[in-house]
Design an enzyme around this catalytic site. Structure first.
Site, PDB file in Angstrom:
ATOM      1  N   ARG A  23      38.990  45.606  35.834  1.00  0.00           N
ATOM      2  CA  ARG A  23      37.701  46.080  35.335  1.00  0.00           C
ATOM      3  C   ARG A  23      37.263  45.205  34.159  1.00  0.00           C
ATOM      4  O   ARG A  23      38.088  44.782  33.333  1.00  0.00           O
ATOM      5  CB  ARG A  23      37.797  47.542  34.874  1.00  0.00           C
ATOM      6  CG  ARG A  23      37.739  48.533  36.018  1.00  0.00           C
ATOM      7  CD  ARG A  23      36.361  48.536  36.700  1.00  0.00           C
ATOM      8  NE  ARG A  23      36.261  49.437  37.826  1.00  0.00           N
ATOM      9  CZ  ARG A  23      36.428  49.101  39.106  1.00  0.00           C
ATOM     10  NH1 ARG A  23      36.754  47.875  39.440  1.00  0.00           N
ATOM     11  NH2 ARG A  23      36.273  50.001  40.060  1.00  0.00           N
ATOM     12  N   HIS A  80      32.460  40.222  41.841  1.00  0.00           N
ATOM     13  CA  HIS A  80      33.199  41.435  42.245  1.00  0.00           C
ATOM     14  C   HIS A  80      33.455  41.435  43.765  1.00  0.00           C
ATOM     15  O   HIS A  80      33.110  42.389  44.466  1.00  0.00           O
ATOM     16  CB  HIS A  80      32.424  42.697  41.830  1.00  0.00           C
ATOM     17  CG  HIS A  80      33.316  43.889  41.649  1.00  0.00           C
ATOM     18  ND1 HIS A  80      33.195  44.761  40.595  1.00  0.00           N
ATOM     19  CD2 HIS A  80      34.356  44.356  42.396  1.00  0.00           C
ATOM     20  CE1 HIS A  80      34.108  45.719  40.702  1.00  0.00           C
ATOM     21  NE2 HIS A  80      34.832  45.489  41.788  1.00  0.00           N
TER      22      HIS A  80
HETATM   23  N1  LIG Z   1      37.756  43.641  41.866  1.00  0.00           N
HETATM   24  C1  LIG Z   1      37.862  44.502  42.869  1.00  0.00           C
HETATM   25  O1  LIG Z   1      37.244  44.321  43.912  1.00  0.00           O
HETATM   26  C2  LIG Z   1      38.789  45.691  42.735  1.00  0.00           C
HETATM   27  C3  LIG Z   1      39.214  46.322  43.914  1.00  0.00           C
HETATM   28  C4  LIG Z   1      40.118  47.366  43.817  1.00  0.00           C
HETATM   29  C5  LIG Z   1      40.555  47.800  42.569  1.00  0.00           C
HETATM   30  N2  LIG Z   1      40.084  47.193  41.434  1.00  0.00           N
HETATM   31  C6  LIG Z   1      40.559  47.659  40.113  1.00  0.00           C
HETATM   32  O2  LIG Z   1      41.955  47.446  40.027  1.00  0.00           O
HETATM   33  C7  LIG Z   1      42.569  48.564  39.389  1.00  0.00           C
HETATM   34  C8  LIG Z   1      44.023  48.655  39.777  1.00  0.00           C
HETATM   35  O3  LIG Z   1      44.110  49.025  41.152  1.00  0.00           O
HETATM   36  P1  LIG Z   1      45.497  49.502  41.825  1.00  0.00           P
HETATM   37  O4  LIG Z   1      45.133  49.983  43.177  1.00  0.00           O
HETATM   38  O5  LIG Z   1      46.548  48.458  41.698  1.00  0.00           O
HETATM   39  O6  LIG Z   1      45.842  50.741  40.875  1.00  0.00           O
HETATM   40  P2  LIG Z   1      47.238  51.513  40.686  1.00  0.00           P
HETATM   41  O7  LIG Z   1      48.037  51.465  41.934  1.00  0.00           O
HETATM   42  O8  LIG Z   1      46.892  52.822  40.105  1.00  0.00           O
HETATM   43  O9  LIG Z   1      48.012  50.619  39.598  1.00  0.00           O
HETATM   44  C9  LIG Z   1      47.616  50.548  38.261  1.00  0.00           C
HETATM   45  C10 LIG Z   1      48.671  49.767  37.488  1.00  0.00           C
HETATM   46  O10 LIG Z   1      48.206  49.609  36.139  1.00  0.00           O
HETATM   47  C11 LIG Z   1      49.259  49.993  35.265  1.00  0.00           C
HETATM   48  N3  LIG Z   1      48.719  50.522  34.006  1.00  0.00           N
HETATM   49  C12 LIG Z   1      47.804  51.497  33.824  1.00  0.00           C
HETATM   50  N4  LIG Z   1      47.595  51.698  32.501  1.00  0.00           N
HETATM   51  C13 LIG Z   1      48.396  50.822  31.847  1.00  0.00           C
HETATM   52  C14 LIG Z   1      48.650  50.552  30.491  1.00  0.00           C
HETATM   53  N5  LIG Z   1      48.021  51.227  29.515  1.00  0.00           N
HETATM   54  N6  LIG Z   1      49.571  49.614  30.192  1.00  0.00           N
HETATM   55  C15 LIG Z   1      50.225  48.937  31.168  1.00  0.00           C
HETATM   56  N7  LIG Z   1      50.025  49.130  32.486  1.00  0.00           N
HETATM   57  C16 LIG Z   1      49.130  50.074  32.822  1.00  0.00           C
HETATM   58  C17 LIG Z   1      49.994  51.107  36.024  1.00  0.00           C
HETATM   59  O11 LIG Z   1      51.273  51.290  35.438  1.00  0.00           O
HETATM   60  P3  LIG Z   1      52.325  52.319  36.109  1.00  0.00           P
HETATM   61  O12 LIG Z   1      52.809  51.613  37.369  1.00  0.00           O
HETATM   62  O13 LIG Z   1      53.387  52.434  35.091  1.00  0.00           O
HETATM   63  O14 LIG Z   1      51.571  53.580  36.410  1.00  0.00           O
HETATM   64  C18 LIG Z   1      50.012  50.500  37.423  1.00  0.00           C
HETATM   65  O15 LIG Z   1      51.077  49.589  37.556  1.00  0.00           O
HETATM   66  C19 LIG Z   1      41.705  49.744  39.852  1.00  0.00           C
HETATM   67  O16 LIG Z   1      41.804  50.819  38.938  1.00  0.00           O
HETATM   68  C20 LIG Z   1      40.313  49.158  39.909  1.00  0.00           C
HETATM   69  O17 LIG Z   1      39.675  49.358  38.668  1.00  0.00           O
HETATM   70  C21 LIG Z   1      39.219  46.147  41.494  1.00  0.00           C
END
Ligand SMILES: NC(=O)c1ccc[n+]([C@@H]2O[C@H](COP(=O)([O-])OP(=O)(O)OC[C@H]3O[C@@H](n4cnc5c(N)ncnc54)[C@H](OP(=O)(O)O)[C@@H]3O)[C@@H](O)[C@H]2O)c1
Length: 311
Positions: free
Chosen positions: A227, A275
């Site tokens: 993000r 994006h």
């Molecule tokens: N550009 C695009 O097209 C696109 C597409 C999809 C998603 N996204 C973005 O990518 C994000 C991540 O997606 P995902 O599916 O991988 O989510 P996810 O499976 O929920 O993984 C989030 C990761 O971030 C870590 N995290 C969260 N807060 C943190 C903090 N304060 N310090 C350190 N690590 C932290 C979590 O740690 P833990 O493992 O310890 O919980 C987890 O490893 C989404 O929320 C979305 O905003 C962007």
């Protein structure tokens, strides 16, 4: 029980297409669009891009908001959505693969000096430069969830040294896994490329401020596909001018679309993609259908988010 599909900004054609796909998965279910909404007290689940402000009041029996995407920060901050209404998101494999490929592409572009050679060719200039070598290159992956975990494994398979970072401890074969805020500056100081794929939460917003950017390795590259609000963009431009990092590749920005007068567009150290890193969604709608079944059956939902953590 009825399921309402309203993608919001994408318009009614998209709603009709999504509803038609969901009907293939759920042939007997009552699936509606805003044009066929009917009795609103029968709607228990809504599948949305963005949730209209009046829906929580108009749908008195709403139990689940299913985001047709990954980021849920706007739903958590929604001004009229009560806390007891559950929120689920999508976690398509295709999107994780697509974003991991995006990171890999822009890392290899830098490793093999592709921008340099494209410019050199336009001047008919033969100018060999030493390429970087994956086994001698450290890549940080911030966020080791659905997408970050896939990215770390893909980069490791290509031969990079990979250091991952998450909120809670993790174990990934061949990847050094760190966790917690205190570990981050040290990680940044070691990495030639830093891939950020974190959700937008109170602990990640503006995490990359001037102090954290100053901890990055000179000449390194920062890539963000999570993000845009992760990065203080004014501080980033100042940091790029100092060469720490030397380059930023941004698929997400604080404001999207990025305004035409943003200095990010023309900074020589910035590459923008609009994006698109997670373009491929595969058959993600099957999980929406599955959540409708699970809601009906009182079973645990797929990819329900934790409002306290913010993701
Ligand atoms: N550009 C695009 O097209 C696109 C597409 C999809 C998603 N996204 C973005 O990518 C994000 C991540 O997606 P995902 O599916 O991988 O989510 P996810 O499976 O929920 O993984 C989030 C990761 O971030 C870590 N995290 C969260 N807060 C943190 C903090 N304060 N310090 C350190 N690590 C932290 C979590 O740690 P833990 O493992 O310890 O919980 C987890 O490893 C989404 O929320 C979305 O905003 C962007």
């Amino acid at each position: 029980m009825a399921l309402l599909v309203d993608t919001g900004t994408n318009g009614s054609l998209r709603n009709t297409e999504i509803a038609a796909t969901l009907r293939q998965h759920l042939p007997t279910a009552d699936i509606r669009t805003p044009e066929t909404i009917g009795a609103s007290d029968e709607i228990t689940m809504i599948a949305v891009g963005a949730l209209r402000e009046d829906y929580p009041q108009r749908l008195p029996n709403l139990k689940l908001v299913q985001k047709l995407g990954a980021g849920v920060e706007a739903l958590i901050a929604h001004p009229t959505l009560p806390d007891h209404i559950r929120i689920a998101r999508l976690k398509p494999d295709a999107s994780a693969q697509s974003i991991a490929e995006w990171f890999l592409a822009y890392i290899l572009r830098a490793q093999r000096q592709m921008r340099f050679y494209e410019n050199a060719q336009s001047r008919a200039e033969w100018s060999p430069q030493p390429p970087a070598f994956a086994p001698d290159t450290s890549v940080g992956v911030l966020g080791l969830g659905h997408i970050g975990g896939r990215t770390a494994k893909m980069l490791r398979a290509v031969g990079f040294r990979v250091i991952g970072w998450s909120r809670s401890p993790k174990q990934i074969n061949g990847v050094t896994c760190l966790h917690g805020a205190a570990a981050l500056p040290d990680l940044l100081g070691q990495c030639d490329h830093v891939c950020a794929i974190l959700p937008s939460t109170p602990s990640t917003r503006a995490l990359f401020d001037a102090d954290l950017l100053a901890a990055m390795k000179p000449g390194s590259q920062l890539l963000n596909a999570g993000r845009g609000d992760l990065i203080d963009e004014t501080a980033l431009i100042a940091a790029l001018d100092q060469g720490k990092p030397a380059h930023a590749v941004l698929d997400v920005t604080r404001q999207e679309p990025l305004p035409s007068d943003s200095p990010l567009w023309h900074h020589p150290g910035v590459t923008i993609t609009p994006h698109v890193s997670g373009w491929h969604l595969g058959n993600a709608l099957s999980d929406v259908a599955e959540n409708f079944r699970r809601l009906e059956a009182g079973a645990p939902l797929l990819h329900e988010i934790n409002r306290e953590l913010g993701y």
